[in-house]
Design a protein around this motif. Structure first.
Motif, PDB file in Angstrom:
ATOM      1  N   UNK A 112       0.739  -1.268   0.087  1.00 18.13           N
ATOM      2  CA  UNK A 112       0.035   0.087   0.089  1.00 18.13           C
ATOM      3  C   UNK A 112       0.641   1.284   0.133  1.00 18.13           C
ATOM      4  N   UNK A 113       2.309   1.326   0.228  1.00 17.45           N
ATOM      5  CA  UNK A 113       2.933   2.238   0.500  1.00 17.45           C
ATOM      6  C   UNK A 113       4.125   2.537  -0.620  1.00 17.45           C
ATOM      7  N   UNK A 114       3.793   2.432  -1.748  1.00 10.02           N
ATOM      8  CA  UNK A 114       4.760   2.731  -2.843  1.00 10.02           C
ATOM      9  C   UNK A 114       4.659   4.427  -2.936  1.00 10.02           C
ATOM     10  N   UNK A 115       5.715   4.984  -2.855  1.00  6.46           N
ATOM     11  CA  UNK A 115       5.871   6.504  -3.070  1.00  6.46           C
ATOM     12  C   UNK A 115       6.872   6.889  -4.097  1.00  6.46           C
ATOM     13  N   UNK A 116       7.548   5.969  -4.587  1.00  4.67           N
ATOM     14  CA  UNK A 116       8.642   6.338  -5.457  1.00  4.67           C
ATOM     15  C   UNK A 116       8.675   5.194  -6.771  1.00  4.67           C
ATOM     16  N   UNK A 117       8.781   5.841  -7.909  1.00  6.34           N
ATOM     17  CA  UNK A 117       9.052   4.958  -9.079  1.00  6.34           C
ATOM     18  C   UNK A 117      10.227   3.860  -8.774  1.00  6.34           C
ATOM     19  N   UNK A 118      11.365   4.233  -8.135  1.00 11.55           N
ATOM     20  CA  UNK A 118      12.254   3.475  -8.124  1.00 11.55           C
ATOM     21  C   UNK A 118      11.845   2.272  -7.268  1.00 11.55           C
ATOM     22  N   UNK A 119      11.235   2.469  -6.070  1.00  7.85           N
ATOM     23  CA  UNK A 119      10.533   1.101  -5.252  1.00  7.85           C
ATOM     24  C   UNK A 119       9.701   0.349  -5.956  1.00  7.85           C
ATOM     25  N   UNK A 120       8.934   0.847  -6.874  1.00  8.26           N
ATOM     26  CA  UNK A 120       8.175   0.003  -7.759  1.00  8.26           C
ATOM     27  C   UNK A 120       8.916  -0.649  -8.585  1.00  8.26           C
ATOM     28  N   UNK A 121       9.934  -0.264  -9.201  1.00  4.53           N
ATOM     29  CA  UNK A 121      10.719  -0.727 -10.289  1.00  4.53           C
ATOM     30  C   UNK A 121      11.518  -2.049  -9.450  1.00  4.53           C
ATOM     31  N   UNK A 122      11.568  -1.694  -8.287  1.00  2.00           N
ATOM     32  CA  UNK A 122      12.593  -2.941  -7.619  1.00  2.00           C
ATOM     33  C   UNK A 122      11.621  -4.008  -7.285  1.00  2.00           C
ATOM     34  N   UNK A 123      10.423  -3.581  -6.780  1.00  4.16           N
ATOM     35  CA  UNK A 123       9.383  -4.571  -6.395  1.00  4.16           C
ATOM     36  C   UNK A 123       9.283  -5.553  -7.940  1.00  4.16           C
ATOM     37  N   UNK A 124       8.813  -4.725  -8.770  1.00  8.91           N
ATOM     38  CA  UNK A 124       8.463  -5.649 -10.106  1.00  8.91           C
ATOM     39  C   UNK A 124       9.657  -6.481 -10.620  1.00  8.91           C
TER      40      UNK A 124
END
Length: 250
Positions: A112-124
């Motif tokens: 629920x707590x994605x606040x940066x594109x970088x974090x999303x990229x790593x999660x993907x």
């Protein structure tokens, strides 16, 4: 009826009343039991009372708890048919550090707590390919608090456009924790602004509008107002588990 069952029933009754007040169906609001700082025994009590979705803030604690719960359920249901298996849904609802993304991607169904594109990229990149895509909410700092996590509302569309293209993620909507206040009018304003922001996302991304169906907002103290303003997931801890300890480590 156990005390845990009574508490869960009371929360569900409150959800149903708030939904009915604005002519919403009760099943349009999901209850996320926030089990952070509580042990596996409390989670197992909630499971026995019918709860299936749990929210965790602290990664190390969460992974250990998830393992303990899984082992306990396997032991309890070792002789039951596969159809009787209890399927749980774990949501990560705490701040995300870059060096913690891999275990989050591996263990959780929702973040629920994605606040940066970088974090999303790593999660993907780190989401295992043999399990379903990770459901993502973008955290919005809807009240503009300097001390609060989350992106500014003006940043949401650009980040959403990037996240929605990542292959192992499924962008579902927004999460917000407005500034605490007892003023219900201010509560309504913050939650309404979050709902309107989701509507803007749906309009700007029409090919993905159907999947942008989630507003994670509202906790024990402001749940009713959040539901009136469109919450689809409410995050409730103290009304279910009681008062929690503070200063836990991640």
């Amino acid at each position: 009826m156990s005390l845990m069952s009574q508490k869960l029933q009371a929360v569900h009754t409150s959800i149903q009343a708030a939904a009915a007040a604005v002519s919403r169906q009760p099943d349009s609001v999901a209850l996320l039991a926030v089990s952070k700082t509580f042990g596996a025994d409390m989670v197992l009590e909630a499971i026995a009372a019918g709860q299936r979705a749990f929210g965790e803030n602290y990664l190390q604690e969460a992974v250990a708890k998830m393992t303990a719960v899984d082992l306990a359920l396997r032991a309890a249901h070792a002789t039951t048919a596969p159809a009787a298996e209890i399927l749980l849904e774990w949501h990560f609802i705490g701040p995300i550090q870059s060096n913690k993304t891999r275990p989050i991607a591996e263990h959780f169904a929702w973040v629920h707590t994605v606040e940066r594109e970088k974090i999303a990229q790593r999660l993907s990149e780190q989401r295992p390919p043999h399990i379903p895509p990770l459901n993502i909410c973008l955290q919005v700092n809807i009240s503009g608090e300097a001390s609060k996590s989350g992106m500014a509302p003006a940043e949401v569309l650009d980040v959403a456009r990037a996240v929605i293209e990542l292959p192992r993620l499924r962008l579902r909507g927004l999460m917000a924790i407005p500034e605490p206040t007892q003023d219900q009018q201010k509560q309504h304003t913050a939650f309404r602004q979050t709902r309107e922001l989701l509507l803007q996302l749906q309009a700007a991304l029409p090919a993905h509008a159907a999947q942008l169906d989630t507003l994670s907002m509202g906790m024990s103290a402001d749940m009713a107002v959040a539901i009136e303003e469109g919450a689809t997931i409410v995050r409730v801890g103290s009304a279910i588990f009681g008062q929690r300890e503070q200063n836990r480590q991640s």
